[in-house]
Design a protein around this motif. Structure first.
Motif, PDB file in Angstrom:
ATOM      1  N   GLY A 124     -31.618 -47.760 -92.614  1.00 15.11           N
ATOM      2  CA  GLY A 124     -32.974 -47.372 -92.947  1.00 15.11           C
ATOM      3  C   GLY A 124     -33.985 -48.285 -92.275  1.00 15.11           C
ATOM      4  O   GLY A 124     -33.660 -49.392 -91.841  1.00 15.11           O
ATOM      5  N   ASP A 125     -35.221 -47.826 -92.191  1.00 15.77           N
ATOM      6  CA  ASP A 125     -36.251 -48.632 -91.546  1.00 15.77           C
ATOM      7  C   ASP A 125     -36.441 -49.982 -92.226  1.00 15.77           C
ATOM      8  O   ASP A 125     -36.820 -50.962 -91.575  1.00 15.77           O
ATOM      9  CB  ASP A 125     -37.581 -47.871 -91.531  1.00 15.77           C
ATOM     10  N   ASP A 126     -36.162 -50.032 -93.529  1.00 21.03           N
ATOM     11  CA  ASP A 126     -36.322 -51.306 -94.244  1.00 21.03           C
ATOM     12  C   ASP A 126     -35.172 -52.263 -93.992  1.00 21.03           C
ATOM     13  O   ASP A 126     -35.189 -53.394 -94.492  1.00 21.03           O
ATOM     14  CB  ASP A 126     -36.462 -51.047 -95.750  1.00 21.03           C
ATOM     15  N   ARG A 127     -34.179 -51.818 -93.210  1.00 21.30           N
ATOM     16  CA  ARG A 127     -33.055 -52.686 -92.873  1.00 21.30           C
ATOM     17  C   ARG A 127     -32.935 -52.861 -91.365  1.00 21.30           C
ATOM     18  O   ARG A 127     -31.848 -53.079 -90.830  1.00 21.30           O
ATOM     19  CB  ARG A 127     -31.750 -52.148 -93.483  1.00 21.30           C
ATOM     20  N   LYS A 128     -34.074 -52.769 -90.676  1.00 24.44           N
ATOM     21  CA  LYS A 128     -34.173 -53.100 -89.259  1.00 24.44           C
ATOM     22  C   LYS A 128     -34.980 -54.391 -89.176  1.00 24.44           C
ATOM     23  O   LYS A 128     -36.196 -54.382 -89.318  1.00 24.44           O
ATOM     24  CB  LYS A 128     -34.862 -51.977 -88.477  1.00 24.44           C
ATOM     25  N   PHE A 129     -34.275 -55.479 -88.979  1.00 25.90           N
ATOM     26  CA  PHE A 129     -34.898 -56.790 -89.075  1.00 25.90           C
ATOM     27  C   PHE A 129     -35.182 -57.351 -87.685  1.00 25.90           C
ATOM     28  O   PHE A 129     -34.343 -57.250 -86.787  1.00 25.90           O
ATOM     29  CB  PHE A 129     -34.000 -57.735 -89.862  1.00 25.90           C
ATOM     30  N   VAL A 130     -36.354 -57.953 -87.528  1.00 29.37           N
ATOM     31  CA  VAL A 130     -36.821 -58.387 -86.214  1.00 29.37           C
ATOM     32  C   VAL A 130     -37.245 -59.852 -86.272  1.00 29.37           C
ATOM     33  O   VAL A 130     -37.844 -60.306 -87.253  1.00 29.37           O
ATOM     34  CB  VAL A 130     -38.016 -57.522 -85.750  1.00 29.37           C
ATOM     35  N   GLY A 131     -36.911 -60.581 -85.188  1.00 28.72           N
ATOM     36  CA  GLY A 131     -37.372 -61.954 -85.070  1.00 28.72           C
ATOM     37  C   GLY A 131     -36.227 -62.927 -84.916  1.00 28.72           C
ATOM     38  O   GLY A 131     -35.053 -62.581 -85.031  1.00 28.72           O
ATOM     39  N   LEU A 132     -36.571 -64.178 -84.662  1.00 30.38           N
ATOM     40  CA  LEU A 132     -35.561 -65.210 -84.491  1.00 30.38           C
ATOM     41  C   LEU A 132     -34.821 -65.516 -85.781  1.00 30.38           C
ATOM     42  O   LEU A 132     -33.699 -66.045 -85.748  1.00 30.38           O
ATOM     43  CB  LEU A 132     -36.208 -66.483 -83.940  1.00 30.38           C
TER      44      LEU A 132
END
Length: 456
Positions: A124-132
């Motif tokens: 889901g979109d809420d489980r697409k995590f971005v960043g270092l």
């Protein structure tokens, strides 16, 4: 993310036969239970053994190797669900999911037993995590974590995963410096104590032909090993990306991570470590006493985006019993590819070329491998998930850390021009990575100069 030609001679149809076969042989093929969020979140840690629970899979690193690993994880177990993904860059996530979906669609079309595989991508979109720090957000959501980001990040990510009680697939190498190797060894110990499975991306250890060949060698088919010679001669990494004005130092370097030693460990650690791992395997994972090496940067263009790594290495490892192992790797465009292993013993010789494929022993006990050749990348995941289902933790941690250290040891010797002992490598205080990763300035080390660059 990996740039090696991993699937060079392995067809997708070969890849198809592995998952069901391995799990069926273990008696672990389970009925597929369609997951939903409530069910997945209700799965307790450790509740998967022998049951049909959903296994939520999290992918860290959406490059080519990450996409492959996620596909293989779905095919490895009918209860596995790709539940979350993480990457430093947002624009990589949706293309990766599309690629995984397309790969699974082809498997479904070719093999009726794979029906429903695509439906088990539940990101889901809420489980697409971005960043270092995206891995830290992903880990609590999952039961199994696939670590496929650049090598510099693996020690921290591996520790976070095992501390959280997660099973792990960890790509090779496990670190870029000795500090990271020591961390990985400690993480392996923690995983062992917690009875967590930790499977390594040193994929040749999961190849049928190599397993059979090295077993015969260990059983004495060529006598006592006197010398080993391995090669990983390739054309190089993908074309580097020139810097854009809006990129910070860290973003620019990460978008060209293969070319910076603090991110990749240099190509001897990131890529040729496969061949160095096979030296370790041949030697029954006994560490070498010392090594000397040469290397340099002869054909790689000197532009900012090609970083600070060498383009060739030649290494000699010396063992306590007087045996030697030699390794050569290089990145020269328009030159022949070669990835071969030669083992020389007191009673015969062994030649291995996994991409050939050719696995032969000559001497007193001549032999040629003619058995099955399943896809080794799939076998890694088949055995990982089978170990979780059977509650029989599988732990590759020690050998994957030691093989990584052998590559780092050789790089240290080549960079400095010094002989490096195993104890020096294991206890080195060298740390190539920053203490904390942040978008912003970071000045990489200059291109090493043997005799000038210091051994730390």
């Amino acid at each position: 993310m990996s740039t090696e030609s991993d699937a060079r001679d392995i067809s997708r149809r070969d890849f198809l036969v592995t998952s069901a076969g391995t799990l069926a042989a273990a008696g672990l093929v389970l009925p597929l239970i369609p997951p939903d969020a409530a069910q997945a979140r209700a799965v307790a840690r450790g509740a998967h053994a022998g049951g049909a629970d959903t296994l939520r899979v999290g992918l860290v690193g959406c490059g080519g190797r990450g996409r492959g690993a996620a596909t293989q994880a779905i095919l490895a177990d009918p209860g596995s669900v790709l539940w979350a993904v993480a990457d430093a860059f947002a624009e990589r996530i949706n293309p990766a999911l599309k690629s995984i979906d397309e790969a699974l669609a082809e498997f479904e079309a070719d093999d009726a037993s794979k029906a429903g595989a695509r439906a088990r991508v539940k990101v889901g979109d809420d489980r697409k995590f971005v960043g270092l720090d995206s891995f830290a957000k992903l880990i609590p959501e999952c039961d199994v974590v696939l670590l496929c980001s650049p090598p510099a990040f693996r020690p921290e990510q591996l520790r976070a995963a095992v501390d959280a009680g997660k099973h792990v697939f960890c790509e090779k190498p496990v670190a870029v410096d000795s500090t990271g190797v020591r961390s990985a060894l400690e993480s392996a110990r923690i995983a062992r104590e917690k009875k967590l499975s930790l499977v390594s991306g040193f994929c040749w250890r999961y190849a049928d032909a190599e397993r059979a060949t090295y077993q015969r060698v260990h059983d004495g088919a060529i006598g006592d090993i006197r010398a080993v010679y391995t090669t990983y001669n390739a054309g190089g990494f993908p074309p580097p990306t020139p810097r854009k004005p809006e990129w910070t130092d860290v973003e620019f370097q990460l978008r060209n991570w293969h070319y910076f030693a603090h991110l990749s460990g240099d190509h001897i650690a990131e890529q040729a470590c496969h061949s160095i791992d096979k030296i370790a395997w041949a030697m029954r994972d006994r560490p070498p006493a010392t090594c000397v090496a040469v290397g340099g940067r002869q054909g790689r263009p000197n532009v900012p985006e090609t970083g600070n790594i060498f383009d060739h290495f030649g290494v000699t490892y010396e063992y306590a019993d007087g045996s030697r192992a030699f390794h050569m790797c290089r990145h020269f465009p328009n030159t022949p590819f070669d990835n071969s292993d030669y083992l020389m013993g007191s009673k015969g010789t062994c030649f291995v070329n996994g991409w050939g494929p050719k696995h032969v022993i000559e001497g007193e006990q001549p032999w040629k491998y003619e058995g099955p050749r399943r896809n080794m990348y799939q076998t890694e995941h088949d055995e990982l998930f089978a170990s979780i289902r059977a509650a029989k933790a599988h732990n590759d941690g020690e050998f994957m850390a030691h093989s990584t250290l052998m590559a780092i040891m050789a790089r240290m010797a080549a960079y400095t021009g010094q002989a490096v002992t195993w104890e020096q490598a294991l206890n080195s205080k060298e740390q190539l990575t920053p203490a904390v990763w942040r978008w912003g300035p970071f000045t990489p080390a200059p291109v090493p100069v043997p005799g000038v660059t210091k051994l730390v």
